[in-house]
Design a protein around this motif. Structure first.
Motif: not given
Length: 239
Positions: A104-105, A109-116, A118-122, A152-155
């Protein structure tokens, strides 16, 4: 009480309940039995998460849609985890939990800025993190804040909203977890009460501190701090 104050500020600022930190303090510093440490850690963290969550609510930073979805999924998992706890070997549990926290950590770190996600799977993804958090509470007496905050951060929530919503979710989890452990009579009140008072005082300060940080140029660094703490928590759990 001093330790409780310091930990209260840190964990509420980072969206956690502090169960893992209190658990470590009680078991390694104060040398009480593991089963008593688990029960005491949950009871100790309860007032601080309630106070911290109220502070975030007043600032209108809680995302109730995602928070409630996580909470509704986590509650049955807390009960299931408590029932399964006696049958799960400690070594297996430590490795599974530790690896999950590390992943999870790294995911944050690897998540791109602004990336979340998909809304349909939130909501489905929120439920998965809720279940994982609930199992942590039920099985090990931890607060379960790691998976909630990471989820929550990943979402796609910003750091301030993620911290606030995580504190809200942990109120429900801490209430259930504390009630189950109090009924078992394993709480060390002599250590728990001073820690609880100190943590509650720290929780009053934390939302104001997070607000100031979020308005500064260092707000982006909080995400990195949270990710690093998750990885370190995971490594420490495995050891």
């Amino acid at each position: 009480m001093i330790l409780g104050f310091i930990v209260g500020i840190i964990v509420i600022s980072l969206g956690g309940g502090g169960g893992a930190i209190y658990l470590g303090l009680l078991a390694s510093v104060f040398k009480i039995a593991p089963i008593s440490a688990a029960a005491t850690s949950l009871v100790t963290s309860l007032p601080s998460v309630m106070i911290g969550s109220w502070g975030y609510y007043r600032q209108k930073k809680i995302n109730f849609r995602l928070g409630n979805q996580m909470l509704f999924s986590a509650v049955p998992a807390v009960v299931l985890g408590a029932l399964l706890a006696p049958y799960i070997p400690a070594t297996i549990y430590r490795w599974v939990l530790g690896l999950i926290l590390v992943v999870l950590g790294l995911r944050i770190v690897l998540q791109k800025n602004g990336q979340s996600a998909p809304k349909k799977h939130t909501l489905l993804i929120a439920s998965m993190y809720g279940v994982l958090s609930g199992l942590m509470v039920g099985i090990a007496g931890m607060s379960g804040g790691g998976p909630v905050l990471a989820g929550l951060l990943i979402l796609g929530l910003d750091t301030f909203q993620a911290v606030a919503t995580s504190s809200y979710v942990l109120v429900g989890l801490s209430v259930i977890g504390a009630a189950m452990h109090i009924s078992g009579g394993q709480v060390d009140w002599q250590l728990g009460l001073p820690l609880m008072i100190g943590a509650a005082a720290g929780a009053l300060v934390a939302p104001l501190l997070v607000k100031r940080i979020s308005m500064s140029s260092h707000s982006g660094n909080m995400k990195w701090v949270m990710a690093i703490l998750l990885v370190l928590m995971g490594i420490n759990t495995i050891r």
